[in-house]
Design a protein around this motif. Structure first.
Motif, PDB file in Angstrom:
ATOM      1  N   GLN A  15      89.927  36.355 -33.708  1.00 61.29           N
ATOM      2  CA  GLN A  15      91.025  36.365 -32.816  1.00 61.29           C
ATOM      3  C   GLN A  15      91.423  34.768 -32.536  1.00 61.29           C
ATOM      4  N   ILE A  16      90.543  34.017 -32.383  1.00 59.38           N
ATOM      5  CA  ILE A  16      90.936  32.700 -32.030  1.00 59.38           C
ATOM      6  C   ILE A  16      91.665  31.939 -33.156  1.00 59.38           C
ATOM      7  N   SER A  17      91.274  32.185 -34.621  1.00 63.15           N
ATOM      8  CA  SER A  17      91.932  31.616 -35.594  1.00 63.15           C
ATOM      9  C   SER A  17      93.273  32.313 -35.737  1.00 63.15           C
ATOM     10  N   ALA A  18      93.420  33.453 -35.397  1.00 69.46           N
ATOM     11  CA  ALA A  18      94.498  34.116 -35.751  1.00 69.46           C
ATOM     12  C   ALA A  18      95.638  33.533 -34.713  1.00 69.46           C
ATOM     13  N   SER A  19      95.441  33.212 -33.601  1.00 62.13           N
ATOM     14  CA  SER A  19      96.319  32.455 -32.699  1.00 62.13           C
ATOM     15  C   SER A  19      96.553  30.945 -32.706  1.00 62.13           C
ATOM     16  N   ASN A  20      95.785  30.242 -33.420  1.00 57.19           N
ATOM     17  CA  ASN A  20      95.624  28.569 -33.595  1.00 57.19           C
ATOM     18  C   ASN A  20      95.332  28.391 -35.002  1.00 57.19           C
ATOM     19  N   CYS A  21      95.991  27.062 -35.307  1.00 59.90           N
ATOM     20  CA  CYS A  21      95.704  26.726 -36.664  1.00 59.90           C
ATOM     21  C   CYS A  21      94.431  25.755 -36.246  1.00 59.90           C
ATOM     22  N   LEU A  22      93.529  25.767 -37.287  1.00 57.23           N
ATOM     23  CA  LEU A  22      92.309  24.996 -37.547  1.00 57.23           C
ATOM     24  C   LEU A  22      92.363  23.910 -38.382  1.00 57.23           C
ATOM     25  N   THR A  23      91.430  22.944 -38.294  1.00 59.23           N
ATOM     26  CA  THR A  23      91.405  22.165 -39.403  1.00 59.23           C
ATOM     27  C   THR A  23      89.886  22.378 -40.411  1.00 59.23           C
ATOM     28  N   THR A  24      89.824  22.027 -41.328  1.00 62.72           N
ATOM     29  CA  THR A  24      88.327  22.331 -42.058  1.00 62.72           C
ATOM     30  C   THR A  24      87.430  21.926 -41.302  1.00 62.72           C
ATOM     31  N   SER A  25      87.289  20.859 -40.813  1.00 64.48           N
ATOM     32  CA  SER A  25      86.129  20.039 -39.984  1.00 64.48           C
ATOM     33  C   SER A  25      85.900  21.106 -38.953  1.00 64.48           C
ATOM     34  N   GLN A  26      86.828  21.717 -38.278  1.00 63.95           N
ATOM     35  CA  GLN A  26      86.708  22.714 -37.125  1.00 63.95           C
ATOM     36  C   GLN A  26      85.887  23.986 -37.636  1.00 63.95           C
ATOM     37  N   VAL A  27      86.352  24.504 -39.041  1.00 59.50           N
ATOM     38  CA  VAL A  27      85.860  25.702 -39.373  1.00 59.50           C
ATOM     39  C   VAL A  27      84.526  25.312 -39.603  1.00 59.50           C
ATOM     40  N   LYS A  28      84.158  24.232 -40.306  1.00 58.29           N
ATOM     41  CA  LYS A  28      82.904  23.823 -40.638  1.00 58.29           C
ATOM     42  C   LYS A  28      81.904  23.960 -39.192  1.00 58.29           C
ATOM     43  N   GLU A  29      82.417  23.469 -38.190  1.00 63.24           N
ATOM     44  CA  GLU A  29      81.852  23.676 -36.791  1.00 63.24           C
ATOM     45  C   GLU A  29      81.471  24.838 -36.311  1.00 63.24           C
ATOM     46  N   LEU A  30      82.273  26.039 -36.747  1.00 60.29           N
ATOM     47  CA  LEU A  30      82.213  27.315 -36.305  1.00 60.29           C
ATOM     48  C   LEU A  30      81.103  28.148 -37.272  1.00 60.29           C
ATOM     49  N   LEU A  31      81.030  27.758 -38.447  1.00 60.08           N
ATOM     50  CA  LEU A  31      80.048  28.593 -39.362  1.00 60.08           C
ATOM     51  C   LEU A  31      78.709  28.360 -38.883  1.00 60.08           C
ATOM     52  N   PRO A  32      78.155  27.401 -38.541  1.00 57.66           N
ATOM     53  CA  PRO A  32      76.634  27.565 -37.916  1.00 57.66           C
ATOM     54  C   PRO A  32      76.378  28.569 -36.620  1.00 57.66           C
ATOM     55  N   LEU A  33      77.525  28.995 -36.092  1.00 55.79           N
ATOM     56  CA  LEU A  33      77.190  29.800 -35.067  1.00 55.79           C
ATOM     57  C   LEU A  33      77.059  31.375 -35.355  1.00 55.79           C
ATOM     58  N   PHE A  34      77.195  31.698 -36.686  1.00 59.07           N
ATOM     59  CA  PHE A  34      76.857  32.849 -37.283  1.00 59.07           C
ATOM     60  C   PHE A  34      75.391  32.711 -37.857  1.00 59.07           C
ATOM     61  N   THR A  35      74.772  33.798 -37.766  1.00 58.48           N
ATOM     62  CA  THR A  35      73.189  34.042 -38.346  1.00 58.48           C
ATOM     63  C   THR A  35      73.354  34.194 -39.653  1.00 58.48           C
ATOM     64  N   PHE A  36      74.130  35.120 -40.123  1.00 59.22           N
ATOM     65  CA  PHE A  36      73.949  35.538 -41.535  1.00 59.22           C
ATOM     66  C   PHE A  36      75.047  35.078 -42.422  1.00 59.22           C
ATOM     67  N   GLU A  37      74.590  34.827 -43.753  1.00 57.83           N
ATOM     68  CA  GLU A  37      75.351  34.322 -44.836  1.00 57.83           C
ATOM     69  C   GLU A  37      76.792  34.998 -45.203  1.00 57.83           C
ATOM     70  N   ASP A  38      76.684  36.409 -44.786  1.00 60.12           N
ATOM     71  CA  ASP A  38      77.814  37.221 -45.246  1.00 60.12           C
ATOM     72  C   ASP A  38      78.929  36.961 -44.111  1.00 60.12           C
ATOM     73  N   SER A  39      78.317  36.560 -42.981  1.00 62.63           N
ATOM     74  CA  SER A  39      79.310  36.586 -41.704  1.00 62.63           C
ATOM     75  C   SER A  39      79.947  35.121 -42.134  1.00 62.63           C
ATOM     76  N   LYS A  40      79.047  34.249 -42.321  1.00 62.31           N
ATOM     77  CA  LYS A  40      79.807  32.775 -42.669  1.00 62.31           C
ATOM     78  C   LYS A  40      80.990  32.911 -43.659  1.00 62.31           C
ATOM     79  N   LEU A  41      80.518  33.547 -44.756  1.00 59.83           N
ATOM     80  CA  LEU A  41      81.366  33.651 -45.921  1.00 59.83           C
ATOM     81  C   LEU A  41      82.858  34.710 -45.568  1.00 59.83           C
ATOM     82  N   ASP A  42      82.513  35.754 -44.868  1.00 62.59           N
ATOM     83  CA  ASP A  42      83.641  36.520 -44.216  1.00 62.59           C
ATOM     84  C   ASP A  42      84.595  35.613 -43.197  1.00 62.59           C
ATOM     85  N   PHE A  43      83.949  34.849 -42.493  1.00 65.99           N
ATOM     86  CA  PHE A  43      85.008  34.194 -41.440  1.00 65.99           C
ATOM     87  C   PHE A  43      85.560  32.873 -42.469  1.00 65.99           C
ATOM     88  N   ALA A  44      84.872  32.270 -43.396  1.00 65.60           N
ATOM     89  CA  ALA A  44      85.500  31.142 -43.970  1.00 65.60           C
ATOM     90  C   ALA A  44      86.661  31.723 -44.989  1.00 65.60           C
TER      91      ALA A  44
END
Length: 337
Positions: A271-300
């Protein structure tokens, strides 16, 4: 009757479908500062205004430049995300540092339900500047060459003269320095009368400068330099809208972290990424918030099209535990190019 009903329904559906392919933009200044709004480098309002609605924009992405009537306030230049079939509002305000910024205001509203504000100027978007008839340059007279002008004055003095017998007359002609004098003298022996005709021709030569139009220097328009959204980055761009500020991004991270379940975290992050533009560094900071590898890949994968500096997406590789996830992400990126 059925035919008329069908016709009106068809017309209504046509207008509805047409409105879905355009968007409206309302821009207002918080303190009432008059401004000129440029959309995609084209001035929309010829007179400075503090509140204006621009309708029928044909794209969901627009470059907005605000030029204040008071030049000391500077200018604003930002990309702005729009939404087909909706009216978006942008607010000109001062941040905590006293700098003027352009920010989204409120939520997108369907055009059909957009409020009508009294005395609000409404301008239909135009992609070409309104140009007046050019005023021809007034030629300046400058000397280019000497031109000879000849003026001739003829003065004739004539006395009464009877018919002249043959052999009793004389004619004299003189020309000195452009002055010609001719004299005709007649003598009549019987009466002793004399008549004369004197013709004086004066030729005056003067010189005056000719004129020609002075060439007009060409007008050089300096191309506007647009600062990159990510300093130092000049690679391919995925999303060109507003980037999240540091405070907004920290709030987004906190909201995702507060979710108990992984699925909820993914939902909120998307929802957040659909309403805002992100930078690669911001995406990188969000990935550790997910526990599972599949979730990280899905969001990336989801965030790729919503990331500005997609040329830096390789920086996410070390966020994954398994190399197969990196390969999967790379294949996805290749499919998007």
């Amino acid at each position: 009757m059925k035919t008329l009903t069908f016709l009106f329904s068809f017309i209504a559906l046509s207008f509805s479908a047409l409105s879905q392919q355009t968007t409206n933009l309302v821009i207002f200044s918080d303190q009432g500062e008059p401004f000129y709004a440029f959309v995609n480098s084209v001035k929309q309002n010829e007179n400075a205004m503090s509140n204006v609605k621009i309708t029928d924009l044909p794209s969901e992405m627009a470059r907005i430049r605000i030029v204040f009537e008071d030049e000391s306030l500077g200018t604003l230049d930002r990309n702005f995300m729009l939404q087909f079939g909706h009216e978006i509002t942008a607010r000109i305000m001062q941040n905590r540092k006293g700098q003027y910024v352009l920010r989204p205001f409120g939520e997108p509203v369907p055009i059909s339900a957009a409020p009508v504000v009294a005395d609000q100027p409404v301008i239909i978007y135009h992609a070409e500047p309104a140009t007046a008839e050019p005023t021809p340059a007034r030629p300046t007279n400058i000397p280019v060459a000497d031109e000879e002008v000849v003026q001739t004055t003829v003065v004739v003095t004539e006395g009464e003269r009877p018919a002249r017998p043959a052999g009793q007359g004389a004619s004299i002609g003189i020309n000195v320095d452009g002055v010609g004098i001719s004299m005709d003298v007649n003598i009549h022996d019987e009466t002793g009368s004399m008549s004369s005709t004197t013709t004086t021709t004066t030729t005056t030569t003067t010189r005056q400068p000719a004129t020609r139009p002075q060439p007009v220097d060409p007008v050089v328009v300096e191309e506007e330099v647009v600062e990159p959204l990510v300093p130092g980055y000049s690679g391919p761009i995925g999303c060109s809208g507003f980037l999240m500020s540091d405070s907004q991004f920290e709030q987004a991270k906190k909201t995702i972290s507060n979710q108990t379940f992984e699925d909820n975290k993914i939902t909120v992050a998307k929802q957040i990424s659909a309403s805002n533009c992100l930078t690669t560094s911001q995406v990188k900071e969000l990935l550790p918030l997910f526990t599972f590898e599949d979730s990280k890949l899905d969001f990336a994968k989801h965030a790729y099209d919503r990331t500005h500096d997609i040329g830096n997406y390789w920086m996410l590789n070390d966020s994954f535990t398994f190399s197969s996830s990196v390969d999967d992400l790379n294949r996805f990126i290749q499919s998007r190019r």
